[in-house]
Write a protein that holds these residues in place. Sequence first.
Motif, PDB file in Angstrom:
ATOM      1  N   PHE A 186       2.466   6.036  12.306  1.00 16.82           N
ATOM      2  CA  PHE A 186       3.690   5.515  11.710  1.00 16.82           C
ATOM      3  C   PHE A 186       3.429   4.154  11.081  1.00 16.82           C
ATOM      4  O   PHE A 186       2.634   3.356  11.595  1.00 16.82           O
ATOM      5  CB  PHE A 186       4.791   5.382  12.768  1.00 16.82           C
ATOM      6  N   ALA A 187       4.113   3.870   9.989  1.00 20.14           N
ATOM      7  CA  ALA A 187       4.000   2.583   9.317  1.00 20.14           C
ATOM      8  C   ALA A 187       5.397   2.095   8.939  1.00 20.14           C
ATOM      9  O   ALA A 187       6.351   2.874   8.864  1.00 20.14           O
ATOM     10  CB  ALA A 187       3.136   2.704   8.064  1.00 20.14           C
ATOM     11  N   SER A 217       0.441  -3.760  12.348  1.00 17.30           N
ATOM     12  CA  SER A 217       1.117  -3.117  11.213  1.00 17.30           C
ATOM     13  C   SER A 217       1.132  -1.595  11.270  1.00 17.30           C
ATOM     14  O   SER A 217       1.498  -0.949  10.295  1.00 17.30           O
ATOM     15  CB  SER A 217       0.498  -3.568   9.877  1.00 17.30           C
ATOM     16  N   GLU A 218       0.725  -1.002  12.382  1.00 18.60           N
ATOM     17  CA  GLU A 218       0.812   0.438  12.538  1.00 18.60           C
ATOM     18  C   GLU A 218       1.157   0.766  13.983  1.00 18.60           C
ATOM     19  O   GLU A 218       0.857  -0.004  14.891  1.00 18.60           O
ATOM     20  CB  GLU A 218      -0.519   1.122  12.179  1.00 18.60           C
ATOM     21  N   PHE A 252       6.731   8.277   9.352  1.00 16.92           N
ATOM     22  CA  PHE A 252       5.695   9.173   9.860  1.00 16.92           C
ATOM     23  C   PHE A 252       4.792   9.615   8.717  1.00 16.92           C
ATOM     24  O   PHE A 252       5.187  10.395   7.861  1.00 16.92           O
ATOM     25  CB  PHE A 252       6.363  10.378  10.523  1.00 16.92           C
ATOM     26  N   TYR A 253       3.544   9.121   8.720  1.00 19.93           N
ATOM     27  CA  TYR A 253       2.677   9.405   7.577  1.00 19.93           C
ATOM     28  C   TYR A 253       1.511  10.340   7.879  1.00 19.93           C
ATOM     29  O   TYR A 253       0.868  10.847   6.960  1.00 19.93           O
ATOM     30  CB  TYR A 253       2.166   8.115   6.943  1.00 19.93           C
ATOM     31  N   ALA A 254       1.171  10.583   9.165  1.00 21.97           N
ATOM     32  CA  ALA A 254       0.039  11.475   9.441  1.00 21.97           C
ATOM     33  C   ALA A 254       0.091  11.970  10.871  1.00 21.97           C
ATOM     34  O   ALA A 254       0.603  11.281  11.761  1.00 21.97           O
ATOM     35  CB  ALA A 254      -1.285  10.756   9.198  1.00 21.97           C
ATOM     36  N   TYR A 408       2.591   0.672   2.638  1.00 19.40           N
ATOM     37  CA  TYR A 408       3.702   1.472   3.170  1.00 19.40           C
ATOM     38  C   TYR A 408       4.690   1.837   2.066  1.00 19.40           C
ATOM     39  O   TYR A 408       5.116   2.996   1.956  1.00 19.40           O
ATOM     40  CB  TYR A 408       4.407   0.700   4.280  1.00 19.40           C
ATOM     41  N   HIS A 409       5.041   0.865   1.225  1.00 19.38           N
ATOM     42  CA  HIS A 409       6.010   1.160   0.155  1.00 19.38           C
ATOM     43  C   HIS A 409       5.400   2.052  -0.922  1.00 19.38           C
ATOM     44  O   HIS A 409       6.114   2.876  -1.520  1.00 19.38           O
ATOM     45  CB  HIS A 409       6.538  -0.141  -0.445  1.00 19.38           C
TER      46      HIS A 409
END
Length: 423
Positions: A186-187, A217-218, A252-254, A408-409
């Motif tokens: 997550f980021a 940062s994560e 949630f990115y991975a 993140y953005h």
Amino acid sequence: MKAEIVAVGTELLLGQIVNSNAQYLSQELASLGIDVYFQTVVGDNTSRLKQAIQLAAGRADVLIFTGGLGPTQDDLTKDVVAEVLDRSLHIDRMAMDNIERFFKDRNVPMTENNRRQALSIDGATPLANETGLAVGNAIAEGGKSYILLPGPPNEMKPMFKQQVKPWIMQHVLTNESPIYSRMLKFAGIGESALETKLLDLIESQTDPTIAPYAKESEVTIRISTKANSQSAASSKLDVMEEQIASRLSEHFYANEDVPIEKTIVDMMTEQGLTVSCAESCTGGMLMQTITTIPGSATVFLGGIVCYSNAMKEKLLNVPHDLLEGENAPGAVSAETAKVLAEQVRMIVDTDFGLAVTGVAGPAYSERKPVGLVYIAISRRDGDTEVHELHLKGNRNTIRLRSTKTVLYHLWKQLKRNENQAGK
């Protein structure tokens, strides 16, 4: 099943080296479903090491030792463990052959003390050292397991992976179902905020279990389950992942242990997109972060570190009256960040242009406070997105948090691309 890691070496106590072995072993043991409740560091002293062994044996099922297997007199681990177990030591012939061959191949005389590295405890399984000379040991005694590993990480890690893990599965976890884990990444959210959104799941967890971990940062969540097969485990983990992802879809990115920059490079490669960067306060950290990922050359075309106002003007065409003057917004402003992102995108001719400008510290700049940062994302044939950040921490922390926030953005924009393409 409980384990204790005992790191042996006075140099650890003096702070001369960092005990990175404990982190590695804790992670590996957790993946096997073995809980590490204690980590002990003890110097090269016979009586204190004996006390540490006796204490660990009273509260753990598996004792893993690192260090103290070398050739010198202060390498005491095998001697003391053997004494505690009331066993003798003998020379392991294969280890001794390896040591003798090592010196012969280099045409260097072997000193007699090198024979100590071939010592093995009677009844122990010898653990061959593929990258060094000291043989390791694994032995079961009185319902406990004692595993002795060398201290250098380049020797310890392959020995654990290739020999200790199979030994544990055969001798320690004979009645245990394997544990399967999945890492969710997550980021753009802190650990406390993430936990709040998942508090009911965490408090009611049984199987699978949920364990959050935070680093700069994560945030990572490890979900784990015991099952008789990978397919059975996947079915349970899929359900839990879906519940978590539905609550944190914006972050949630991975579902594997990768940094967000790896996910971004993969997404941009798949979407056929390119990116460039203009950096002031981060001094190239954003570009470095992206280019550490293999394959980034297909998406990252170039960038500019424009630390001074003169470079912002000369290389990126930022108007002078935007940077300096009584009523100028200044280098640290939303206006400047916007121009930087748009200009670098046009100059390098990429689909996205990223920009960072701010005050990393240690002192005010342009009468603006430390931690004030502006980031911008310019998109070809689209609007430029600008965000004002108020970050805490020292200089390097602010630079890192700025870098990760830009990524993140960018990831959010790439995710929107995917969602629109899927409609």
